[in-house]
Write a protein that holds these residues in place. Structure first.
Motif, short mmCIF file in Angstrom:
data_model
loop_
_atom_site.label_atom_id
_atom_site.label_comp_id
_atom_site.label_asym_id
_atom_site.label_seq_id
_atom_site.Cartn_x
_atom_site.Cartn_y
_atom_site.Cartn_z
N LYS A 11 0.86 -1.19 0.00
CA LYS A 11 0.00 0.00 0.00
C LYS A 11 0.89 1.23 0.00
CE LYS A 11 -4.33 -0.86 0.98
NZ LYS A 11 -5.38 -0.57 0.06
N VAL A 12 0.46 2.25 -0.73
CA VAL A 12 1.15 3.54 -0.71
C VAL A 12 0.19 4.57 -0.15
CG1 VAL A 12 2.67 2.99 -2.65
CG2 VAL A 12 0.48 4.05 -3.10
N ALA A 13 0.69 5.75 0.11
CA ALA A 13 -0.15 6.82 0.65
C ALA A 13 -1.22 7.20 -0.36
CB ALA A 13 0.71 8.03 0.99
N GLU A 14 -2.36 7.63 0.15
CA GLU A 14 -3.47 8.03 -0.71
C GLU A 14 -3.08 9.19 -1.62
OE1 GLU A 14 -6.47 6.63 -1.20
OE2 GLU A 14 -5.96 5.03 0.19
N THR A 15 -2.16 10.02 -1.16
CA THR A 15 -1.72 11.15 -2.00
C THR A 15 -0.86 10.68 -3.17
OG1 THR A 15 0.20 11.48 -0.58
CG2 THR A 15 -1.78 12.76 -0.08
N LYS A 16 -0.29 9.49 -3.07
CA LYS A 16 0.55 8.94 -4.14
C LYS A 16 -0.22 7.98 -5.04
CE LYS A 16 4.31 10.80 -2.47
NZ LYS A 16 5.11 11.77 -3.13
N ALA A 17 -1.53 7.92 -4.91
CA ALA A 17 -2.35 7.00 -5.70
C ALA A 17 -2.24 7.33 -7.18
CB ALA A 17 -3.80 7.08 -5.25
N LYS A 18 -2.22 6.26 -7.99
CA LYS A 18 -2.14 6.40 -9.45
C LYS A 18 -3.19 5.49 -10.07
CE LYS A 18 2.59 7.88 -9.77
NZ LYS A 18 3.89 7.68 -10.36
N PRO A 19 -3.44 5.64 -11.37
CA PRO A 19 -4.48 4.83 -12.01
C PRO A 19 -4.14 3.33 -12.00
CG PRO A 19 -3.87 6.66 -13.42
CD PRO A 19 -2.91 6.65 -12.28
N CYS A 20 -5.18 2.54 -11.81
CA CYS A 20 -5.06 1.09 -11.86
C CYS A 20 -4.64 0.68 -13.27
CB CYS A 20 -6.40 0.46 -11.49
SG CYS A 20 -6.48 -1.32 -11.73
N ASP A 21 -3.83 -0.33 -13.38
CA ASP A 21 -3.33 -0.80 -14.67
C ASP A 21 -4.44 -1.42 -15.52
OD1 ASP A 21 -0.86 -0.72 -15.99
OD2 ASP A 21 -0.68 -2.90 -15.86
N LEU A 31 1.32 -3.88 -6.79
CA LEU A 31 1.90 -5.21 -6.84
C LEU A 31 3.34 -5.06 -7.32
CD1 LEU A 31 -0.84 -7.56 -8.33
CD2 LEU A 31 -0.10 -7.33 -5.97
N ILE A 32 4.28 -5.65 -6.59
CA ILE A 32 5.70 -5.49 -6.90
C ILE A 32 6.41 -6.83 -6.80
CG2 ILE A 32 6.24 -4.86 -4.52
CD1 ILE A 32 8.35 -2.94 -5.64
N THR A 33 7.34 -7.08 -7.72
CA THR A 33 8.10 -8.33 -7.68
C THR A 33 9.29 -8.17 -6.75
OG1 THR A 33 9.46 -7.67 -9.55
CG2 THR A 33 7.50 -8.96 -10.05
N PHE A 40 3.28 -2.36 -10.52
CA PHE A 40 2.17 -1.65 -11.14
C PHE A 40 1.06 -1.47 -10.13
CE2 PHE A 40 1.68 -6.11 -11.91
CZ PHE A 40 0.34 -6.38 -11.71
N TYR A 41 0.26 -0.42 -10.36
CA TYR A 41 -0.88 -0.13 -9.48
C TYR A 41 -2.06 -1.00 -9.89
CZ TYR A 41 1.48 3.92 -7.56
OH TYR A 41 2.36 4.74 -6.91
N VAL A 42 -2.80 -1.46 -8.91
CA VAL A 42 -3.97 -2.30 -9.16
C VAL A 42 -4.99 -2.07 -8.06
CG1 VAL A 42 -3.06 -4.30 -7.91
CG2 VAL A 42 -4.68 -4.66 -9.75
#
Length: 185
Positions: A11-21, A31-33, A40-42
């Motif tokens: 999880k990242v901060a709500e201010t750093k939210a980006k569009p879902c892939d 999700l990160i390897t 990528f954001y999901v």
């Protein structure tokens, strides 16, 4: 170039939210390897979709969590039992003193009713706490494996990005283009 198909949910901060892939809605889940080769954001809703990914369950962690919960419950029960035993001992000691005093005064009076004795007792009533028992929710899985089609899309996207990067570097290199001939024909 290829990376494993094991993605950790972060999880990242709500201010750093980006569009879902997938659906392009703002999301703060990533999700990160391992090694951060791919991320990528999901949306969290997509993580629950069995057609998108499957959670990888760590059996050792589950067993350790259950064992820890069992030990905590045992400690709590032991403490409650010890407290009840102490209360019984105190009441028994008080009861012996009271019985001796009552025997002297109550021989000519009416017999003492058992209901009267229970009213005078003050036993603590244990109520279940909010975090215990039935209300306990299981944690969300943290490691996922993408379905083959989505994993293949991630690999293709990374390959395309690598090709674009290499082409950009080649175009910046002055030796990439042929030079003007210097000799006369």
């Amino acid at each position: 170039m290829a990376f494993p198909n094991h993605y950790a949910h972060r999880k990242v901060a709500e201010t750093k939210a980006k569009p879902c892939d997938i659906c392009f809605k703002l999301s703060s889940s990533v999700l990160i390897t391992t090694g951060s080769k791919d991320w990528f954001y999901v949306c969290p809703a997509h993580l629950k979709d069995p057609a998108y990914c499957t959670p990888k369950i760590d059996q050792a962690a589950i067993e350790a969590r259950k064992k820890r919960a069992l030990e905590e419950e045992m400690e709590r029960v032991k403490k409650e039992y010890e407290e009840k035993q102490k209360l019984k001992e105190k009441e028994a000691a008080k009861g012996d003193k009271k019985d001796k005093a009552d025997d002297k005064t109550d021989k000519n009076d009416k017999p003492i009713d058992d209901a009267d004795k229970t009213v005078n007792k003050t036993e603590p009533v244990s109520t279940p706490k909010a975090g215990e028992g039935e209300g306990e929710e299981e944690e969300e899985p943290r490691v996922f494996e993408l379905k083959s089609t989505f994993y293949q899309q991630r690999l293709n996207k990374k390959r395309q990005a690598e090709i674009v990067r290499r082409n950009r570097e080649r175009l910046r290199d002055p030796t990439f283009f042929p030079s003007v001939p210097k000799n006369l024909p």
